[in-house]
Design a protein around this motif. Structure first.
Motif, short mmCIF file in Angstrom:
data_model
loop_
_atom_site.label_atom_id
_atom_site.label_comp_id
_atom_site.label_asym_id
_atom_site.label_seq_id
_atom_site.Cartn_x
_atom_site.Cartn_y
_atom_site.Cartn_z
N LEU A 8 44.88 47.92 33.17
CA LEU A 8 45.25 47.60 31.79
C LEU A 8 44.99 48.82 30.92
O LEU A 8 44.07 49.59 31.19
N HIS A 25 34.15 46.39 27.36
CA HIS A 25 34.51 46.38 28.79
C HIS A 25 33.45 45.65 29.62
O HIS A 25 33.79 44.90 30.54
N MET A 28 33.83 41.99 29.30
CA MET A 28 35.03 41.52 30.00
C MET A 28 34.86 41.59 31.51
O MET A 28 35.60 40.95 32.24
N ALA A 30 35.30 44.43 33.13
CA ALA A 30 36.32 45.39 33.54
C ALA A 30 35.67 46.71 33.94
O ALA A 30 34.56 47.02 33.51
N VAL A 46 41.00 45.25 36.26
CA VAL A 46 40.53 43.87 36.26
C VAL A 46 41.14 43.18 37.48
O VAL A 46 42.12 43.66 38.04
N ASN A 50 43.67 37.27 37.63
CA ASN A 50 43.27 36.76 36.32
C ASN A 50 43.77 37.64 35.17
O ASN A 50 43.18 37.64 34.09
N VAL A 51 44.82 38.39 35.39
CA VAL A 51 45.26 39.37 34.38
C VAL A 51 45.60 38.71 33.05
O VAL A 51 45.29 39.25 31.99
N TYR A 54 42.46 38.22 31.03
CA TYR A 54 41.94 39.47 30.46
C TYR A 54 42.79 39.95 29.29
O TYR A 54 42.26 40.44 28.29
N GLN A 57 41.71 37.76 26.39
CA GLN A 57 40.35 38.06 25.92
C GLN A 57 40.28 39.39 25.18
O GLN A 57 39.65 39.49 24.13
N TYR A 58 40.91 40.42 25.73
CA TYR A 58 40.93 41.72 25.04
C TYR A 58 41.64 41.58 23.69
O TYR A 58 41.19 42.13 22.69
#
Length: 145
Positions: A8, A25, A28, A30, A46, A50-51, A54, A57-58
């Motif tokens: 990402l 990060h 998360m 990551a 990540v 589950n991309v 993420y 969330q980001y």
């Protein structure tokens, strides 16, 4: 099915410190791969399965300006269009504004796109333009067009 990682690109607001980026990060889960300091962005990995989580969330972080999947963009196959105008080589301004590149995009893009030309020197009655101009405005009246 293999548990692969997805890259990402996370763009932060310019005022976010390095420590704050690291904390985001870490929260998360990551892994930092690369910092792109000029863009205030960082590449992270990540878990691929589950991309979507993420990305959401980001995006919810007040420190994050944008987040997107790092992927290779494919060129359209068209880079420049040189017109059959015998005087094209004498018109330095067209190269300066990268007109051949824009013409290429226009050819591969929908015809329903409006184009605004803000130019104090345009000849609105020129045979090449007259039929294509839908609104003729003067600079001081742009807000009323």
């Amino acid at each position: 099915m293999a548990n692969t990682a997805q890259r990402l690109i996370v763009g932060f607001y310019p005022n976010v410190t390095k420590e704050e980026r690291e904390e985001v990060h870490k929260m998360m889960g990551a892994t930092l791969v690369q910092a792109i300091d000029q863009l205030h962005a960082e590449v992270v990995t990540v878990p691929a399965q589950n991309v979507g989580f993420y990305l959401t969330q980001y995006s919810a972080s007040t420190k994050v300006r944008y987040v997107e999947i790092d992927q290779i963009a494919q060129a359209t196959g068209c880079r420049r269009i040189i017109p059959n105008d015998e005087k094209f080589d004498f018109q330095w301004g067209l190269e300066k504004i990268k007109a051949p590149e824009a013409w290429c995009r226009a050819v591969i893009t929908s015809a329903n796109i409006a184009i605004a030309i803000l130019d104090t020197g345009i000849d609105q009655n020129h045979p090449d333009l007259a039929a294509k101009i839908t609104r003729k405005c003067q600079f001081h009246k742009l807000t009323n067009c």
